[in-house]
Scaffold this motif. Sequence first.
Motif, PDB file in Angstrom:
ATOM      1  N   PRO A  67      81.188  21.428  -4.262  1.00 36.93           N
ATOM      2  CA  PRO A  67      80.218  21.049  -3.384  1.00 36.93           C
ATOM      3  C   PRO A  67      79.056  22.108  -3.267  1.00 36.93           C
ATOM      4  O   PRO A  67      79.305  23.272  -3.529  1.00 36.93           O
ATOM      5  CB  PRO A  67      81.056  20.980  -2.077  1.00 36.93           C
ATOM      6  N   PRO A  68      77.914  21.772  -2.636  1.00 37.73           N
ATOM      7  CA  PRO A  68      76.899  22.894  -2.788  1.00 37.73           C
ATOM      8  C   PRO A  68      77.299  24.102  -1.860  1.00 37.73           C
ATOM      9  O   PRO A  68      76.789  25.101  -2.068  1.00 37.73           O
ATOM     10  CB  PRO A  68      75.710  22.019  -2.130  1.00 37.73           C
ATOM     11  N   ALA A  69      78.009  23.861  -0.659  1.00 36.50           N
ATOM     12  CA  ALA A  69      78.546  24.932   0.028  1.00 36.50           C
ATOM     13  C   ALA A  69      79.138  26.077  -0.737  1.00 36.50           C
ATOM     14  O   ALA A  69      79.035  27.268  -0.256  1.00 36.50           O
ATOM     15  CB  ALA A  69      79.270  24.647   1.187  1.00 36.50           C
ATOM     16  N   ILE A  70      79.919  25.659  -2.016  1.00 37.44           N
ATOM     17  CA  ILE A  70      80.563  26.631  -2.849  1.00 37.44           C
ATOM     18  C   ILE A  70      79.688  27.359  -3.907  1.00 37.44           C
ATOM     19  O   ILE A  70      79.500  28.345  -4.083  1.00 37.44           O
ATOM     20  CB  ILE A  70      81.828  25.916  -3.147  1.00 37.44           C
ATOM     21  N   TRP A  71      78.873  26.340  -4.622  1.00 35.41           N
ATOM     22  CA  TRP A  71      78.141  26.943  -5.867  1.00 35.41           C
ATOM     23  C   TRP A  71      76.959  27.338  -5.492  1.00 35.41           C
ATOM     24  O   TRP A  71      76.550  28.424  -6.123  1.00 35.41           O
ATOM     25  CB  TRP A  71      77.962  25.776  -6.742  1.00 35.41           C
ATOM     26  N   HIS A  72      76.548  27.310  -4.243  1.00 36.64           N
ATOM     27  CA  HIS A  72      75.453  28.319  -3.497  1.00 36.64           C
ATOM     28  C   HIS A  72      75.776  29.500  -3.370  1.00 36.64           C
ATOM     29  O   HIS A  72      74.785  30.388  -3.633  1.00 36.64           O
ATOM     30  CB  HIS A  72      74.810  27.431  -2.392  1.00 36.64           C
ATOM     31  N   MET A  73      76.843  29.667  -3.174  1.00 37.06           N
ATOM     32  CA  MET A  73      77.432  31.191  -3.046  1.00 37.06           C
ATOM     33  C   MET A  73      77.557  31.937  -4.335  1.00 37.06           C
ATOM     34  O   MET A  73      77.874  33.130  -4.088  1.00 37.06           O
ATOM     35  CB  MET A  73      78.670  31.286  -2.154  1.00 37.06           C
ATOM     36  N   LEU A  74      77.747  31.190  -5.444  1.00 34.58           N
ATOM     37  CA  LEU A  74      77.975  31.997  -6.636  1.00 34.58           C
ATOM     38  C   LEU A  74      76.943  32.947  -6.955  1.00 34.58           C
ATOM     39  O   LEU A  74      75.725  32.440  -6.810  1.00 34.58           O
ATOM     40  CB  LEU A  74      78.200  30.896  -7.700  1.00 34.58           C
ATOM     41  N   PRO A  75      77.009  34.134  -7.643  1.00 32.79           N
ATOM     42  CA  PRO A  75      76.035  34.932  -8.068  1.00 32.79           C
ATOM     43  C   PRO A  75      74.969  34.296  -9.160  1.00 32.79           C
ATOM     44  O   PRO A  75      75.551  33.513  -9.915  1.00 32.79           O
ATOM     45  CB  PRO A  75      76.614  36.139  -8.416  1.00 32.79           C
ATOM     46  N   GLY A  76      73.752  34.478  -9.186  1.00 31.09           N
ATOM     47  CA  GLY A  76      72.791  34.208 -10.217  1.00 31.09           C
ATOM     48  C   GLY A  76      72.547  32.800 -10.129  1.00 31.09           C
ATOM     49  O   GLY A  76      72.003  32.479 -11.182  1.00 31.09           O
ATOM     50  N   ARG A  77      72.529  32.107  -9.070  1.00 37.05           N
ATOM     51  CA  ARG A  77      72.352  30.740  -8.819  1.00 37.05           C
ATOM     52  C   ARG A  77      71.007  30.534  -7.938  1.00 37.05           C
ATOM     53  O   ARG A  77      70.554  29.323  -7.857  1.00 37.05           O
ATOM     54  CB  ARG A  77      73.449  30.072  -8.150  1.00 37.05           C
ATOM     55  N   SER A  79      67.874  30.896  -8.789  1.00 36.39           N
ATOM     56  CA  SER A  79      66.904  30.189  -9.582  1.00 36.39           C
ATOM     57  C   SER A  79      67.323  28.887  -9.828  1.00 36.39           C
ATOM     58  O   SER A  79      66.248  27.745  -9.985  1.00 36.39           O
ATOM     59  CB  SER A  79      66.729  31.024 -10.971  1.00 36.39           C
ATOM     60  N   GLN A  80      68.360  28.501  -9.825  1.00 33.21           N
ATOM     61  CA  GLN A  80      68.869  27.155 -10.041  1.00 33.21           C
ATOM     62  C   GLN A  80      68.635  26.337  -8.944  1.00 33.21           C
ATOM     63  O   GLN A  80      68.300  25.159  -8.933  1.00 33.21           O
ATOM     64  CB  GLN A  80      70.386  27.002 -10.596  1.00 33.21           C
ATOM     65  N   ILE A  81      68.896  27.141  -7.737  1.00 35.72           N
ATOM     66  CA  ILE A  81      68.717  26.110  -6.438  1.00 35.72           C
ATOM     67  C   ILE A  81      67.316  25.982  -6.225  1.00 35.72           C
ATOM     68  O   ILE A  81      66.842  24.860  -5.799  1.00 35.72           O
ATOM     69  CB  ILE A  81      69.295  27.137  -5.269  1.00 35.72           C
ATOM     70  N   ASP A  82      66.428  27.034  -6.526  1.00 32.85           N
ATOM     71  CA  ASP A  82      64.918  26.853  -6.455  1.00 32.85           C
ATOM     72  C   ASP A  82      64.570  25.487  -7.279  1.00 32.85           C
ATOM     73  O   ASP A  82      63.630  24.908  -6.857  1.00 32.85           O
ATOM     74  CB  ASP A  82      64.029  28.041  -6.639  1.00 32.85           C
ATOM     75  N   ALA A  83      64.965  25.592  -8.412  1.00 34.30           N
ATOM     76  CA  ALA A  83      64.499  24.691  -9.585  1.00 34.30           C
ATOM     77  C   ALA A  83      65.016  23.269  -8.880  1.00 34.30           C
ATOM     78  O   ALA A  83      64.182  22.143  -9.049  1.00 34.30           O
ATOM     79  CB  ALA A  83      65.003  24.763 -10.774  1.00 34.30           C
ATOM     80  N   LEU A  84      66.075  22.947  -8.468  1.00 34.67           N
ATOM     81  CA  LEU A  84      66.750  21.844  -8.118  1.00 34.67           C
ATOM     82  C   LEU A  84      65.979  21.475  -6.621  1.00 34.67           C
ATOM     83  O   LEU A  84      65.840  20.188  -6.206  1.00 34.67           O
ATOM     84  CB  LEU A  84      68.068  21.905  -7.804  1.00 34.67           C
ATOM     85  N   THR A  85      65.568  22.422  -5.933  1.00 31.08           N
ATOM     86  CA  THR A  85      64.733  22.011  -4.734  1.00 31.08           C
ATOM     87  C   THR A  85      63.669  21.343  -4.946  1.00 31.08           C
ATOM     88  O   THR A  85      63.041  20.568  -3.949  1.00 31.08           O
ATOM     89  CB  THR A  85      64.513  23.361  -4.005  1.00 31.08           C
ATOM     90  N   LEU A  86      63.070  21.535  -6.095  1.00 29.61           N
ATOM     91  CA  LEU A  86      61.767  20.942  -6.266  1.00 29.61           C
ATOM     92  C   LEU A  86      61.756  19.436  -6.570  1.00 29.61           C
ATOM     93  O   LEU A  86      60.768  18.655  -6.555  1.00 29.61           O
ATOM     94  CB  LEU A  86      61.176  21.646  -7.831  1.00 29.61           C
ATOM     95  N   VAL A  87      62.882  19.072  -6.799  1.00 29.75           N
ATOM     96  CA  VAL A  87      63.275  17.584  -7.282  1.00 29.75           C
ATOM     97  C   VAL A  87      64.251  16.985  -6.253  1.00 29.75           C
ATOM     98  O   VAL A  87      64.778  16.004  -6.423  1.00 29.75           O
ATOM     99  CB  VAL A  87      63.670  17.377  -8.593  1.00 29.75           C
ATOM    100  N   GLY A  88      64.431  17.813  -5.086  1.00 25.95           N
ATOM    101  CA  GLY A  88      65.403  17.389  -3.888  1.00 25.95           C
ATOM    102  C   GLY A  88      66.845  17.194  -4.286  1.00 25.95           C
ATOM    103  O   GLY A  88      67.338  16.391  -3.754  1.00 25.95           O
ATOM    104  N   LEU A  89      67.093  18.018  -5.467  1.00 28.57           N
ATOM    105  CA  LEU A  89      68.602  17.838  -5.609  1.00 28.57           C
ATOM    106  C   LEU A  89      69.567  19.070  -5.270  1.00 28.57           C
ATOM    107  O   LEU A  89      70.595  19.424  -5.846  1.00 28.57           O
ATOM    108  CB  LEU A  89      68.985  17.614  -7.186  1.00 28.57           C
ATOM    109  N   GLU A  90      69.022  20.084  -4.517  1.00 32.11           N
ATOM    110  CA  GLU A  90      69.646  21.268  -4.238  1.00 32.11           C
ATOM    111  C   GLU A  90      71.040  21.057  -3.419  1.00 32.11           C
ATOM    112  O   GLU A  90      71.879  22.051  -3.657  1.00 32.11           O
ATOM    113  CB  GLU A  90      68.394  22.189  -3.487  1.00 32.11           C
ATOM    114  N   GLU A  91      71.129  19.776  -2.903  1.00 33.68           N
ATOM    115  CA  GLU A  91      72.400  19.502  -2.153  1.00 33.68           C
ATOM    116  C   GLU A  91      73.479  18.913  -3.218  1.00 33.68           C
ATOM    117  O   GLU A  91      74.448  18.325  -2.456  1.00 33.68           O
ATOM    118  CB  GLU A  91      72.316  19.154  -0.897  1.00 33.68           C
ATOM    119  N   SER A  92      73.021  18.670  -4.277  1.00 32.70           N
ATOM    120  CA  SER A  92      74.007  17.929  -5.389  1.00 32.70           C
ATOM    121  C   SER A  92      75.304  18.787  -5.573  1.00 32.70           C
ATOM    122  O   SER A  92      75.335  20.140  -5.477  1.00 32.70           O
ATOM    123  CB  SER A  92      73.149  17.504  -6.282  1.00 32.70           C
TER     124      SER A  92
END
Length: 352
Positions: A67-77, A79-92
């Motif tokens: 779930p996003p609540a877990i992988w968002h807390m992982l280190p080094g993510r 840039s991945q969050i920012d990229a997915l935000t551009l297409v509305g998938l940051e909560e996937s």
Amino acid sequence: MLIAVAIVFGGGGAPAPLTGLLVQLTAAVEGIVFFLQLPTGKRPPRMAWVLVALTAAIPVLYLIPLPPAIWHMLPGRQSQIDALTLVGLEESWRPVALSPARTLASLLSLLPPAMVLLMVSSLPPEKRVYGGVTIVVIGMISLLVGVAQVAAGSGSDAFRLYAESNSGWLVGFQANRNAQADVLTILLVSWVAFAMGRSPIARRIEGIEPPLRAWFVGIVAFVILVAVAMTGSRAGLAIALLVALILAVTAAARRRSGMSRKTTARSGFSVRGRVMALAGVGVLAIVAAFTSTLGGLSRVADRFDFAGEQRFNIWADSWFAIGQVWPWGGGQGSFVPLLIAVERLEFVDRTR
């Protein structure tokens, strides 16, 4: 057959996925056939299954979506969050692996060695030796193919299986010099073990006097070491020399302790032994002439000239990349995208 297919077609790496797929399909088919024909009492030991499970556990766990609540807390993510935000998938939901496709490919690449482990461990000792004999035979063929590659010269694609390979060096069935050095080092261990132990190879040379038998085995081992040097792999040569030293010390210890097989004492050497001795001298002369003609030893020595070496910069960038995702990492196969993201532009090779 799986060992032979793996040595011949398993060295292309990421640029040659079809040959890797061939090895994996061979492992799957041969494994199914093998276990269907295997008697119930001859199943692989539990420890073999445990080793396979532990090896596959990490890539499998890294492929499980979180779930996003877990992988968002992982280190080094970030840039991945920012990229997915551009297409509305940051909560996937996303796995720990930064490159799931590469991690899945890494998992599938474990199938051939896992099947070899399970199949060999289920065989009786007297049948396991044939796997080693296969390594010796195919490894020697790989060495001869590599000799032809070196003789063809740098820039020639003759006798090479892959378009992307270390041209001008002895790579055999592999695309990379380091992989071929590994194959030859395994060949070295297999050759010494099976030639000096109780195997079909040992029985072939059993009638030769012990000193000449050791001479014959040593000559072939020396040729293998020269072949390792001709790969141009610096780490591979260092490892092979260390392995050769360990093998020599082990053989000497066995001889001193009387563990080596004894033969009936003879006065002088037999005709067969003399022929083997002369053949060994001839092989040494051929190897010396071959390497001298092609300037092989000087080229190998040039590989140890670290002037202008960029590898140290790559190591520094790699260490920085590791720190960005420490301690969870980015999953098997994610090294390249991780390094590209942090690689210093002043050290990027613009010709590739």
